[in-house]
Scaffold this motif. Structure first.
Motif, short mmCIF file in Angstrom:
data_model
loop_
_atom_site.label_atom_id
_atom_site.label_comp_id
_atom_site.label_asym_id
_atom_site.label_seq_id
_atom_site.Cartn_x
_atom_site.Cartn_y
_atom_site.Cartn_z
N LEU A 5 0.82 -1.21 0.00
CA LEU A 5 0.00 0.00 0.00
C LEU A 5 0.85 1.26 0.00
O LEU A 5 1.86 1.33 0.68
CB LEU A 5 -0.89 0.04 1.25
N LEU A 6 0.42 2.24 -0.78
CA LEU A 6 1.04 3.56 -0.69
C LEU A 6 0.24 4.36 0.33
O LEU A 6 -0.98 4.27 0.38
CB LEU A 6 1.00 4.27 -2.04
N ASP A 7 0.96 5.12 1.13
CA ASP A 7 0.29 5.98 2.09
C ASP A 7 0.93 7.36 2.02
O ASP A 7 1.84 7.58 1.24
CB ASP A 7 0.37 5.38 3.50
N PRO A 26 -3.54 13.07 2.03
CA PRO A 26 -4.64 12.11 2.13
C PRO A 26 -5.18 12.11 3.56
O PRO A 26 -4.41 12.08 4.52
CB PRO A 26 -3.98 10.78 1.78
N SER A 27 -6.49 12.19 3.68
CA SER A 27 -7.08 12.29 5.01
C SER A 27 -8.17 11.25 5.23
O SER A 27 -9.06 11.46 6.03
CB SER A 27 -7.66 13.69 5.22
N GLY A 28 -8.10 10.17 4.52
CA GLY A 28 -9.12 9.14 4.66
C GLY A 28 -9.12 8.48 6.02
O GLY A 28 -8.21 8.65 6.82
N ARG A 29 -10.16 7.72 6.26
CA ARG A 29 -10.29 7.05 7.55
C ARG A 29 -9.39 5.82 7.66
O ARG A 29 -9.03 5.43 8.76
CB ARG A 29 -11.74 6.64 7.75
N LEU A 30 -9.02 5.21 6.53
CA LEU A 30 -8.16 4.03 6.57
C LEU A 30 -6.71 4.48 6.75
O LEU A 30 -6.18 5.25 5.95
CB LEU A 30 -8.31 3.22 5.28
N ARG A 31 -6.10 3.99 7.82
CA ARG A 31 -4.72 4.38 8.12
C ARG A 31 -3.87 3.15 8.37
O ARG A 31 -4.34 2.15 8.89
CB ARG A 31 -4.69 5.29 9.35
N VAL A 32 -2.61 3.28 8.00
CA VAL A 32 -1.63 2.23 8.24
C VAL A 32 -0.44 2.90 8.90
O VAL A 32 0.13 3.85 8.35
CB VAL A 32 -1.20 1.55 6.92
N VAL A 79 -7.41 1.80 -3.79
CA VAL A 79 -6.15 2.10 -3.11
C VAL A 79 -5.01 2.03 -4.12
O VAL A 79 -5.09 1.34 -5.13
CB VAL A 79 -5.87 1.12 -1.94
N LEU A 80 -3.96 2.80 -3.85
CA LEU A 80 -2.77 2.77 -4.69
C LEU A 80 -1.75 1.83 -4.08
O LEU A 80 -1.54 1.83 -2.86
CB LEU A 80 -2.15 4.17 -4.82
N LEU A 81 -1.13 1.03 -4.94
CA LEU A 81 -0.08 0.11 -4.53
C LEU A 81 1.24 0.56 -5.15
O LEU A 81 1.25 1.31 -6.13
CB LEU A 81 -0.40 -1.30 -5.01
N ALA A 104 7.49 2.13 0.63
CA ALA A 104 6.04 2.01 0.76
C ALA A 104 5.75 1.20 2.02
O ALA A 104 6.64 0.54 2.56
CB ALA A 104 5.44 1.33 -0.47
N GLN A 105 4.51 1.25 2.45
CA GLN A 105 4.11 0.54 3.67
C GLN A 105 4.21 -0.96 3.44
O GLN A 105 3.51 -1.51 2.60
CB GLN A 105 2.68 0.93 4.05
N ARG A 106 5.07 -1.63 4.15
CA ARG A 106 5.29 -3.06 3.96
C ARG A 106 4.53 -3.93 4.95
O ARG A 106 4.53 -5.14 4.83
CB ARG A 106 6.79 -3.39 4.08
N LYS A 107 3.89 -3.32 5.93
CA LYS A 107 3.20 -4.12 6.94
C LYS A 107 1.89 -4.70 6.43
O LYS A 107 1.42 -5.69 6.95
CB LYS A 107 2.93 -3.27 8.18
#
Length: 111
Positions: A5-7, A26-32, A79-81, A104-107
């Motif tokens: 995932l890109l964040d 980005p201010s969405g509710r889904l966060r990593v 979502v962007l990867l 990028a987010q690897r978790k």
């Protein structure tokens, strides 16, 4: 399609060394890991691109993402990867190569 995932904290650059950042955070509710997940609804701008064509400056100014239908959405947008198709473009909208995702987010991965 798989990828990370890109964040909002992802380190993304143009192929010439410029830095791409979200035009708006980005201010969405889904966060990593505390960062909002980037989606196809977010736009990215490029700063510091030194690219020239025949000696004339032609810097990358934005990134155009083509989010594939992964089946995963956040706030109604795909979502962007780090594997999502994209092109860095000049002010004249000339494609100048794909962005380079350095971190990028690897978790969390989408498979």
């Amino acid at each position: 399609m798989s990828g990370s995932l890109l964040d909002a904290g992802a380190v993304i650059g143009c192929p010439h060394g410029g830095r791409a950042t979200p035009a708006t955070t980005p201010s969405g509710r889904l966060r990593v890991a505390g960062f909002a997940v980037a989606t196809s609804a977010h736009t990215y701008v490029v700063a510091g691109c030194p690219h020239t064509v025949d000696g004339v400056p032609s810097p990358c100014v934005s990134v155009r993402w083509t989010a594939a239908d992964t089946g995963v959405t956040a706030d109604g947008a795909a979502v962007l990867l780090d594997t999502s198709a994209a092109q860095c473009v000049s002010a004249a909208l000339v494609p100048q190569g794909p962005p380079v995702v350095q971190a990028a987010q690897r978790k969390v991965t989408v498979r």
